[in-house]
Structures are given as structure tokens and as C-alpha cells.
Design an enzyme around this catalytic site. Structure first.
Site, short mmCIF file in Angstrom:
data_model
loop_
_atom_site.label_atom_id
_atom_site.label_comp_id
_atom_site.label_asym_id
_atom_site.label_seq_id
_atom_site.Cartn_x
_atom_site.Cartn_y
_atom_site.Cartn_z
N ASP A 131 0.87 -1.18 0.00
CA ASP A 131 0.00 0.00 0.00
C ASP A 131 0.90 1.23 0.00
O ASP A 131 2.08 1.15 0.40
CB ASP A 131 -0.90 0.00 1.26
CG ASP A 131 -2.15 0.88 1.09
OD1 ASP A 131 -1.99 2.11 0.93
OD2 ASP A 131 -3.26 0.35 1.11
N TYR A 149 -15.59 7.48 -11.00
CA TYR A 149 -15.17 6.31 -10.21
C TYR A 149 -15.79 5.04 -10.80
O TYR A 149 -15.12 4.03 -10.98
CB TYR A 149 -15.62 6.52 -8.76
CG TYR A 149 -15.47 5.33 -7.85
CD1 TYR A 149 -14.23 4.96 -7.35
CD2 TYR A 149 -16.59 4.57 -7.48
CE1 TYR A 149 -14.11 3.87 -6.51
CE2 TYR A 149 -16.47 3.49 -6.64
CZ TYR A 149 -15.23 3.14 -6.15
OH TYR A 149 -15.11 2.04 -5.32
#
Ligand code: NAD
Length: 325
Positions: free
Chosen positions: A35, A151
């Protein structure tokens, strides 16, 4: 099944990724997490955690090395206050598409055997979600496409990308369309939080008899799925035979004002709701679980109230700690 398998969770510093890492560890996998940031609320349970930017091909080459299965959950992501204002459209599309292009192509070339991709209910066409009481979100209703946000368009593009690699390169691909996943250890403030956590925070911060602000007229509907149920569905999908996209959500639809009332009731506070203008998304949305029930025998095992009780307890604790600090 798990013995010797090496899995990578992209987005392991995030909400669903963090929970998925724990589940995979419990099942006996060797897990690498990656991440751009560390998890905000817990230490990682992964065997190895690499921090870096998945838009960077060099970093992706490092993280996919020696990996059998990839769970791709990393995305530039947030609740309505992040994805429906229009202010982050370019970032959302560029960042998330770059991540998916890199992870899939570089992973495939490096010998990754299986890919799981987290798509979203936001891919479904706006024209099927105008009526708050009768939204249509069956898997086969995605086209003709008309998501109501960039999105959603990026998610649809990336779904197609994964399926193209399946057809042309023989990749093993599983695609879930998540519908509002919620629970402890998720973002609860700062602008990227989603409705359940935001509602818990507002109620927790309000005095009994006080007022909370809720976006829209409050009659817009949604359904919400507790995180443990989501992780169970992800694992069934990855090991199961079904190759098409599947909804992973709850069919217990509730209005947003109804959600606020539920949280007030859980908190034991009488709260007044003040509906104000705000970023909204579609009028109504509910998961349609017919296909996943049929293909994987999966459906949520607990009602919304049960999950919201656990979530409220966690958010209220965060609010209390933040107030003391
Ligand atoms: P999250 O924001 O908590 O997790 C996403 C993680 O991706 C974050 O930790 C973030 O730091 C990481 N990330 C972003 N850009 C990155 C980059 N360039 N390099 C490396 N890491 C990067 O979100 P979540 O709720 O855990 O969602 C996980 C996935 O599920 C996302 O793809 C999201 O779009 C999808 N999804 C979630 C929901 C939901 O209700 N939570 C609903 C539909 C789809």
C-alpha cells in the site's frame, strides 16, 4: 489449499485489504501486503508489508515477485464526499486505472496465477437507479453503461481489462462488485469516509436531543454489507468456479434517514435529523444476490443492525480517543 501459496494483497493498508490480510493469514497463506500508506488503525498481520506506489511499474515488479495470487483492492477511493463532488475525477481515473494496468500486466508477465479484482456497484447505470424503492442492479444490467461517476467508469474499464486478460492470455480472474462495505477499522472522518461510519461519528459526537446533518432529503436508499461477510464472499469467489462478475452486497435496503435513526437507536440517543444539500449519487441502490446465491451459495448471515452495533461501538471509541487527545 493454502499451504505454500503466496498471496499479495494490494491496498493492504486500507479497510477491506486490512481485514482480508487477517483472513488469509488465518487460513494459512503466506501474505505480502502493499500500500502507499501503513494501515491507520492496526499493525499489519501480513508476513511482509511493502510500502510504495502501485502507479510506479518498478514498485509493482517488486511486489508481484514470487506471488501466486493477487487480490487487487488498491484504488483512489472515498465515500460520496470524495467521489461525487467532481473535484477528484482526474485523480480517481488516472490513479486507479494506472494501478490496475500495472498490477495486471506486470503480474501476469511475472507468473501470477490468479487475480481477484474489487469492482463496485457504482458501475451500474444511473437510469436503473432513479426510483429509491425499485433499483435494478442485477449483474446483467450493467450495459448499456451509464455509471453516475468517473469512479464507476474507471471500475467498468478495469473490469473489462481483467476479463480481456482472461480471454486473451488465459488469466484466472474473479471480479466482485462490492455494495457499500462497512465495519470497524475503516475511515471514519477526513472526507473519504462512507455513510455508515459518518453516521456513527455524527451520532457519537451529538448530544442526546441534539441534531445531526444528513445529506439530501434522506429518502435515497442503499444497502450495506458487514466486512466479515464481504471477506467470506471474496474467498468463496476466488476458490469457486464462476467466472463472471458477481454482486457482493446486502439486500436489506434502507433509506439514509432510516440509517441515521438506526444508529441513534443503537446509541440510545434521541437525535433530530436535519437534511441538507450534499453530494448524493443515485436515488436508490440495492444488491441483487440471486446470482451469487445460485453460483456460490453465499448470502449475508447477519442483519444490518448487528453489524452497525459493532461499527458504532468502534467509531464511538475512536471519537472518544480523539476527543481526549
Ligand atoms: P480504502 O481506501 O480503505 O483502501 C484502498 C487502499 O488503496 C488505501 O489504503 C490506499 O492507500 C491504497 N492506494 C491508493 N492508491 C494507491 C497507490 N497509488 N499505490 C498503493 N496503494 C494505493 O478502500 P476500501 O473500502 O478498503 O476498498 C477496497 C477496494 O474495494 C477499492 O478498490 C474500492 O474501490 C472497492 N470498493 C469498496 C467499497 C466499499 O464500500 N468499501 C465498495 C465498492 C468497491
Amino acid at each position: 489449499m493454502a499451504a505454500g501459496q503466496r498471496v499479495l494483497v494490494c491496498g493492504a493498508g486500507g479497510f477491506i485489504g486490512g481485514h482480508l490480510v487477517r483472513r488469509l493469514k488465518d487460513e494459512g497463506f503466506w501474505v505480502r501486503g502493499c500500500d502507499i500508506k501503513q494501515h491507520e488503525f492496526q499493525g499489519t498481520a501480513a508476513d511482509e508489508f511493502l510500502q510504495g506506489d502501485l502507479r510506479d511499474p518498478e514498485f509493482v515488479r517488486t511486489v508481484v515477485e514470487g506471488i501466486d495470487d493477487v487480490y487487487q483492492l488498491a484504488a483512489d477511493m472515498g465515500g460520496a464526499g470524495y467521489i461525487f463532488t467532481g473535484e477528484h475525477d482526474a485523480d480517481v481515473m488516472h490513479n486507479s486505472a494506472s494501478i490496475n494496468l500495472n498490477v495486471l500486466d506486470i503480474g501476469h508477465k511475472a507468473g501470477v496465477k490468479r487475480f481477484f479484482y474489487s469492482s463496485s456497484a457504482c458501475i451500474y447505470p444511473a437510469y436503473n437507479q432513479m426510483d429509491p424503492d425499485n433499483p435494478k442492479c442485477s449483474e446483467d444490467s450493467a450495459y448499456p453503461a451509464e455509471p453516475d461517476s468517473e469512479y464507476g467508469w474507471e471500475k467498468l474499464f478495469s473490469e473489462r481489462l481483467y476479463f480481456a486478460y482472461m480471454r486473451n492470455h488465459g488469466c484466472y480472474v474473479r471480479v466482485a462488485r462490492f455494495h457499500n462495505i462497512y465495519g470497524p477499522l475503516g475511515t471514519w472522518r477526513g472526507g473519504r469516509e462512507k455513510a455508515p461510519a459518518a453516521m456513527c461519528r455524527k451520532v457519537s459526537e451529538a448530544d442526546a436531543g441534539g441534531t445531526i446533518e444528513v445529506w439530501g432529503d434522506g429518502k435515497q436508499t442503499r444497502s450495506f454489507l458487514y466486512i466479515d461477510e464481504c471477506v467470506e464472499a471474496v474467498r468463496r469467489m476466488m476458490e469457486g468456479p464462476f467466472e463472471g462478475p458477481l454482486n457482493v452486497g446486502s439486500e436489506e435496503m434502507i433509506s439514509i434517514n432510516g440509517l441515521a435513526e438506526l444508529v441513534s437507536d443503537i446509541a440510545g440517543k434521541k437525535i433530530r435529523i436535519h437534511n441538507i444539500p450534499g453530494p448524493l449519487g443515485v436515488r436508490g441502490r440495492n444488491s441483487d444476490n440471486r446470482l451469487i446465491r445460485e453460483k456460490l451459495n453465499w448470502q449475508p448471515s447477519q442483519p444490518l443492525r448487528e453489524g452497525m452495533e459493532k461499527t458504532y461501538a468502534w467509531v464511538a471509541d475512536q471519537v472518544a480517543k480523539a476527543t481526549v487527545a
